[in-house]
Design a protein around this motif. Structure first.
Motif, PDB file in Angstrom:
ATOM      1  N   ALA A 158       0.825  -1.199   0.000  1.00 41.63           N
ATOM      2  CA  ALA A 158       0.000   0.000   0.000  1.00 41.63           C
ATOM      3  C   ALA A 158       0.865   1.257   0.000  1.00 41.63           C
ATOM      4  CB  ALA A 158      -0.938  -0.007   1.204  1.00 41.63           C
ATOM      5  N   ALA A 159       1.963   1.220   0.751  1.00 40.61           N
ATOM      6  CA  ALA A 159       2.870   2.375   0.770  1.00 40.61           C
ATOM      7  C   ALA A 159       3.477   2.600  -0.607  1.00 40.61           C
ATOM      8  CB  ALA A 159       3.976   2.147   1.800  1.00 40.61           C
ATOM      9  N   ALA A 160       3.864   1.516  -1.274  1.00 39.02           N
ATOM     10  CA  ALA A 160       4.456   1.626  -2.605  1.00 39.02           C
ATOM     11  C   ALA A 160       3.435   2.107  -3.628  1.00 39.02           C
ATOM     12  CB  ALA A 160       5.038   0.276  -3.035  1.00 39.02           C
ATOM     13  N   LYS A 161       2.227   1.548  -3.594  1.00 40.21           N
ATOM     14  CA  LYS A 161       1.214   1.918  -4.580  1.00 40.21           C
ATOM     15  C   LYS A 161       0.661   3.317  -4.323  1.00 40.21           C
ATOM     16  CE  LYS A 161       1.325  -1.835  -7.080  1.00 40.21           C
ATOM     17  NZ  LYS A 161       1.775  -1.807  -8.494  1.00 40.21           N
ATOM     18  N   GLY A 162       0.599   3.720  -3.056  1.00 41.34           N
ATOM     19  CA  GLY A 162       0.229   5.101  -2.766  1.00 41.34           C
ATOM     20  C   GLY A 162       1.290   6.051  -3.284  1.00 41.34           C
ATOM     21  N   GLY A 163       2.553   5.669  -3.112  1.00 39.32           N
ATOM     22  CA  GLY A 163       3.645   6.464  -3.654  1.00 39.32           C
ATOM     23  C   GLY A 163       3.621   6.509  -5.165  1.00 39.32           C
ATOM     24  N   LEU A 164       3.234   5.396  -5.798  1.00 38.00           N
ATOM     25  CA  LEU A 164       3.189   5.344  -7.259  1.00 38.00           C
ATOM     26  C   LEU A 164       2.113   6.279  -7.806  1.00 38.00           C
ATOM     27  CD1 LEU A 164       4.447   4.053  -9.751  1.00 38.00           C
ATOM     28  CD2 LEU A 164       2.798   2.173  -9.539  1.00 38.00           C
ATOM     29  N   LYS A 165       1.012   6.379  -7.108  1.00 33.09           N
ATOM     30  CA  LYS A 165      -0.027   7.336  -7.501  1.00 33.09           C
ATOM     31  C   LYS A 165       0.537   8.759  -7.501  1.00 33.09           C
ATOM     32  CE  LYS A 165      -4.161   9.597  -5.750  1.00 33.09           C
ATOM     33  NZ  LYS A 165      -5.085   9.723  -4.609  1.00 33.09           N
ATOM     34  N   MET A 166       1.247   9.134  -6.443  1.00 35.65           N
ATOM     35  CA  MET A 166       1.800  10.484  -6.352  1.00 35.65           C
ATOM     36  C   MET A 166       2.948  10.676  -7.344  1.00 35.65           C
ATOM     37  SD  MET A 166      -0.288  11.805  -4.423  1.00 35.65           S
ATOM     38  CE  MET A 166       0.471  13.420  -4.584  1.00 35.65           C
ATOM     39  N   LEU A 167       3.724   9.631  -7.604  1.00 39.56           N
ATOM     40  CA  LEU A 167       4.766   9.719  -8.629  1.00 39.56           C
ATOM     41  C   LEU A 167       4.126   9.984  -9.988  1.00 39.56           C
ATOM     42  CD1 LEU A 167       7.777   9.417  -9.431  1.00 39.56           C
ATOM     43  CD2 LEU A 167       7.307   6.974  -9.791  1.00 39.56           C
ATOM     44  N   THR A 168       3.011   9.311 -10.266  1.00 43.23           N
ATOM     45  CA  THR A 168       2.278   9.515 -11.515  1.00 43.23           C
ATOM     46  C   THR A 168       1.894  10.985 -11.681  1.00 43.23           C
ATOM     47  OG1 THR A 168       1.396   7.253 -11.466  1.00 43.23           O
ATOM     48  CG2 THR A 168       0.184   8.871 -12.781  1.00 43.23           C
ATOM     49  N   GLN A 169       1.355  11.574 -10.632  1.00 44.15           N
ATOM     50  CA  GLN A 169       0.928  12.970 -10.712  1.00 44.15           C
ATOM     51  C   GLN A 169       2.120  13.912 -10.891  1.00 44.15           C
ATOM     52  OE1 GLN A 169      -1.480  13.626  -7.203  1.00 44.15           O
ATOM     53  NE2 GLN A 169      -3.217  12.531  -8.061  1.00 44.15           N
ATOM     54  N   ASN A 170       3.206  13.621 -10.208  1.00 46.53           N
ATOM     55  CA  ASN A 170       4.367  14.507 -10.299  1.00 46.53           C
ATOM     56  C   ASN A 170       5.073  14.399 -11.642  1.00 46.53           C
ATOM     57  OD1 ASN A 170       5.332  16.020  -7.575  1.00 46.53           O
ATOM     58  ND2 ASN A 170       4.034  14.270  -7.109  1.00 46.53           N
ATOM     59  N   LEU A 171       5.197  13.192 -12.186  1.00 45.15           N
ATOM     60  CA  LEU A 171       5.815  13.043 -13.511  1.00 45.15           C
ATOM     61  C   LEU A 171       4.941  13.703 -14.573  1.00 45.15           C
ATOM     62  CD1 LEU A 171       7.225   9.395 -13.437  1.00 45.15           C
ATOM     63  CD2 LEU A 171       8.370  11.538 -12.816  1.00 45.15           C
ATOM     64  N   ALA A 172       3.621  13.565 -14.426  1.00 45.12           N
ATOM     65  CA  ALA A 172       2.706  14.232 -15.368  1.00 45.12           C
ATOM     66  C   ALA A 172       2.918  15.740 -15.323  1.00 45.12           C
ATOM     67  CB  ALA A 172       1.257  13.884 -15.023  1.00 45.12           C
ATOM     68  N   THR A 173       3.087  16.274 -14.122  1.00 43.80           N
ATOM     69  CA  THR A 173       3.284  17.712 -13.953  1.00 43.80           C
ATOM     70  C   THR A 173       4.568  18.182 -14.632  1.00 43.80           C
ATOM     71  OG1 THR A 173       2.104  17.673 -11.841  1.00 43.80           O
ATOM     72  CG2 THR A 173       3.560  19.544 -12.243  1.00 43.80           C
ATOM     73  N   GLU A 174       5.635  17.401 -14.470  1.00 47.97           N
ATOM     74  CA  GLU A 174       6.935  17.799 -15.022  1.00 47.97           C
ATOM     75  C   GLU A 174       7.023  17.617 -16.536  1.00 47.97           C
ATOM     76  OE1 GLU A 174      10.514  16.431 -13.218  1.00 47.97           O
ATOM     77  OE2 GLU A 174       9.764  16.663 -11.174  1.00 47.97           O
TER      78      GLU A 174
END
Length: 261
Positions: A158-174
């Motif tokens: 859950a910690a990894a997949k929650g982090g992956l969600k936020m990584l998705t948003q941040n990479l999209a932003t960049e």
């Protein structure tokens, strides 16, 4: 339907040798994509490539660990030279270790984070470099309902997949300014070889999932193909930083009493 066509595109699917990864890869191939599959088990790779080729798909396989930055970099370079540039990246490779947080060995927690979160970062960073040069690309991270919810005994996952969600948003932003779309798919509970033992009639978890899911069934692997094709195609060119949950409606509801029809 040209919006959804993947003809002329190459899709790299990590962990595409079995299960949900294979189902998504097959969906991309049906839409016209050329497949590049990664894995770590030679026998699974051989079986997967044989399956894809029997289906008439053009598919190539590369064996390496996505958490090893040096090896991953070497293989992305090799793939680009031998086959061509990568247009679509599906970060599907992942593991889960079920253990209560109070007793889970720290090395197991670290390994889940490495595979499920660091691996997608490494692969995205490597592939994005050529996407930025080309001003075009699609990255699809395979998240989870555990990107939104907790559950007993899956703290690392859950910690990894929650982090992956936020990584998705941040990479999209960049990377949006380079015409790169980074999105996620969050599968619900699916009928795979891993879940087969608990999907028998009368098993408490089977009853729980059917009662908890508004669609009243487990997902079939092919249910993920449509979301994968959409996020890999021109149809999603203005969709960025989103996670599409393919879960039969679980996240939409608080559930129902067990005696309710």
């Amino acid at each position: 339907m040209d919006l959804f066509s993947l003809k002329g595109k190459r899709a790299l699917v990590t962990g595409g040798t079995h299960g949900l990864g294979m189902a998504m890869a097959e969906g991309l191939a049906v839409a016209g994509a050329e497949l590049i599959i990664t894995g770590t088990t030679p026998t699974k790779m051989d079986d997967a490539l044989s399956y894809y080729k029997r289906k008439g798909f053009k598919a190539y396989g590369y064996l390496f660990d996505v958490t090893n930055e040096k090896v991953a970099k070497e293989n992305i370079s090799k793939i680009t030279k031998e086959i061509g540039e990568i247009h679509i990246l599906v970060n599907n490779a992942g593991i889960i270790k079920r253990e209560l947080a109070i007793t889970m060995p720290v090395e197991d927690f670290r390994r889940v984070i490495e595979v499920d979160l660091v691996g997608p970062f490494i692969m995205s960073q490597l592939v994005a470099k050529q996407m930025i040069d080309r001003k075009e690309g699609k990255i699809i991270n395979i998240c989870s309902m555990m990107s939104e919810l907790g559950r007993n005994s899956v703290s690392a996952y859950a910690a990894a997949k929650g982090g992956l969600k936020m990584l998705t948003q941040n990479l999209a932003t960049e990377w949006a300014k380079y015409n790169i779309q980074v999105n996620g798919i969050g599968p619900g509970y699916f009928a795979t070889s891993q879940t087969e033992p608990i999907r028998v009639d009368g098993h408490p978890f089977n009853e729980f999932i059917i009662n908890r899911t508004p669609a009243a069934r487990w997902g079939n692997p092919e249910d993920l193909a449509g979301a994968a094709v959409f996020l890999a195609s021109k149809a999603s060119d203005f969709v960025n930083g989103q996670v599409i949950y393919v879960d039969g409606g679980i996240l939409a509801t608080i559930g129902k009493p067990s005696n309710e029809d």
